[in-house]
Design a protein around this motif. Structure first.
Motif, PDB file in Angstrom:
ATOM      1  N   SER A 267       0.728  -1.345  -0.063  1.00 58.97           N
ATOM      2  CA  SER A 267      -0.020  -0.032   0.067  1.00 58.97           C
ATOM      3  C   SER A 267       0.911   1.237   0.054  1.00 58.97           C
ATOM      4  O   SER A 267       1.866   1.352   0.771  1.00 58.97           O
ATOM      5  N   SER A 269      -0.250   4.021   0.894  1.00 57.87           N
ATOM      6  CA  SER A 269      -1.365   5.067   1.565  1.00 57.87           C
ATOM      7  C   SER A 269      -1.100   4.741   3.130  1.00 57.87           C
ATOM      8  O   SER A 269      -0.828   3.638   3.468  1.00 57.87           O
ATOM      9  N   ASP A 270      -1.312   5.707   3.950  1.00 46.90           N
ATOM     10  CA  ASP A 270      -1.211   5.611   5.449  1.00 46.90           C
ATOM     11  C   ASP A 270      -2.766   5.254   5.994  1.00 46.90           C
ATOM     12  O   ASP A 270      -2.762   4.894   7.222  1.00 46.90           O
ATOM     13  N   GLN A 271      -3.666   5.129   5.104  1.00 46.42           N
ATOM     14  CA  GLN A 271      -4.640   4.567   5.583  1.00 46.42           C
ATOM     15  C   GLN A 271      -4.890   2.901   5.926  1.00 46.42           C
ATOM     16  O   GLN A 271      -4.040   2.167   5.456  1.00 46.42           O
ATOM     17  N   ASP A 275      -9.495  -0.054   4.147  1.00 43.13           N
ATOM     18  CA  ASP A 275      -9.952   0.927   3.740  1.00 43.13           C
ATOM     19  C   ASP A 275      -9.688   1.324   2.181  1.00 43.13           C
ATOM     20  O   ASP A 275     -10.270   1.992   1.463  1.00 43.13           O
ATOM     21  N   VAL A 276      -8.472   0.764   1.995  1.00 36.79           N
ATOM     22  CA  VAL A 276      -7.911   0.758   0.485  1.00 36.79           C
ATOM     23  C   VAL A 276      -8.506  -0.332  -0.244  1.00 36.79           C
ATOM     24  O   VAL A 276      -8.928  -0.211  -1.364  1.00 36.79           O
ATOM     25  N   ARG A 355      -3.622   4.163  -4.687  1.00 39.87           N
ATOM     26  CA  ARG A 355      -2.992   4.250  -3.338  1.00 39.87           C
ATOM     27  C   ARG A 355      -2.252   2.608  -3.129  1.00 39.87           C
ATOM     28  O   ARG A 355      -1.964   2.348  -1.974  1.00 39.87           O
TER      29      ARG A 355
END
Length: 379
Positions: A267, A269-271, A275-276, A355
């Protein structure tokens, strides 16, 4: 060509649920979030959902909505989806999945590719889609001898397309698929009209450093810092795939943790991971690995050498000479300069949404839009 339907025995599903219920959970180490690996509480929640909330039968039925077949090629059973477009003049397109992924990677993009008219798109941009399960993955047979590599996969895919009656087609892939699709074009430049990958052309190696400018050398240093993080699955699986395979084959939680760890690392993303990437889609992929017992057999790209020609040293994909190529996510001027040494790059966009490494799972509409834009130049 034998029609194929996914039909996991109920006894296998019951066994999965039983193993999940009897998991011997690892105590949580002192850490902050994911810094020492997949957190126990997070994994426990996901495993419980896999056992009690996730509906494999419904997901199995959805996957079976795609026409599937098995054909023996070069002594191995090759499983594949073959979804013809309602548009008769659609361009055939091979989609090659990545690792640790499967044909599930494209479950959300196939309808958009094959029937753009039904999704508000231009019917002139339709594709007949072929999604093979790479040998050792999913419902395809596993390599039986050492020395199996990317050229062998490309040869099988070329034979499959010939048997399906396609003598002119495009190729698309990411991760492992980003090696297979250029190799297919190198072998058959008269058949492949273009190669689209999610990313990977033009990554520099140590051999390129002496010819770099000062600015490019600074970029190289940043790339090294980025690539040095995480678990080096190439090193692990090159040395001891059988050792790790025992755990993944016997424990669904071990397999779930391994996939979660790699998908988290992949990933950008820091999410939170789920959630991705959609939770059920993620579990579809893990379930395919579990039910087909392919966690170890899918490791051959690492222990055989994931490189051009099967060389021992890891190499990035290279664009094929003489066949137009493009990427979903363009890189720096340095990367494009290096990419163009090997073949013509005609598509190098910037700003595409995404992301995650497996962009088809996260951004199916954006992924399909970019595939259409690339092949629109070549039809």
């Amino acid at each position: 060509m034998t029609p194929f339907t996914i039909d996991i025995p109920q006894s296998d599903l019951d066994d999965l649920h039983d193993r999940l219920a009897r998991t011997r959970w690892t105590p949580q180490l002192p850490s902050d979030g994911w810094e020492r690996g997949v957190p126990t509480d997070w994994l426990r929640d996901l495993a419980e959902y896999w056992r009690t909330g996730y509906d494999w039968r419904a997901r199995e039925a959805a996957l079976n909505a795609f026409p599937q077949f098995v054909d023996e090629i070069d002594g191995l059973d090759l499983h594949y989806l073959h979804v013809r477009s309602p548009e008769p003049d659609a361009l055939p397109l091979v989609l090659a999945h990545g690792w640790p992924n499967s044909f599930v990677e494209f479950a959300r993009t196939i309808p958009l590719l094959t029937d753009p008219r039904a999704h508000g798109g231009d019917p002139a941009q339709a594709f007949h889609v072929v999604v093979p399960s790479i040998p050792g993955f999913g419902f395809s047979g596993a390599p039986r001898t050492t020395g199996f590599g990317i050229p062998a996969v490309a040869g099988m895919f070329a034979e499959l397309m010939a048997r399906l009656g396609y003598d002119r087609y495009g190729t698309q892939g990411g991760d492992l698929g980003a090696y297979v699709t250029p190799e297919l074009a190198r072998r058959h430049p008269d058949r492949v009209v273009g190669v689209h990958i999610d990313g990977g052309f033009g990554f520099p190696t140590e051999d390129d450093v002496p010819g770099m400018t000062e600015e490019e050398r600074a970029e190289w240093d940043l790339m090294q810092q980025w690539s040095s993080g995480g678990v080096d699955h190439h090193a692990l699986l090159r040395v001891a795939p059988q050792t790790f395979g025992h755990g993944w084959h016997d424990s669904p939680v071990s397999l779930l943790a391994w996939h979660a760890h790699k998908f988290q690392e992949f990933s950008m993303s820091d999410q939170p991971l789920l959630d991705v990437i959609d939770r059920d889609l993620f579990l579809d992929n893990v379930s395919v690995y579990w039910f087909t017992k392919t966690a170890a057999t899918s490791s051959w790209p690492m222990y055989e050498g994931l490189a051009q020609g099967g060389a021992a040293r890891f190499e990035w994909p290279k664009a094929p000479a003489g066949v137009p190529s493009g990427v979903y996510g363009g890189g720096s001027a340095l990367m494009r300069r290096l990419a163009e040494r090997d073949g013509p790059i005609v598509h190098w966009p910037e700003g595409n949404p995404g992301r995650h490494h497996f962009i088809a799972m996260e951004e199916p509409a954006g992924h399909v839009a970019d595939i259409r834009a690339f092949f629109a130049q070549l039809r």
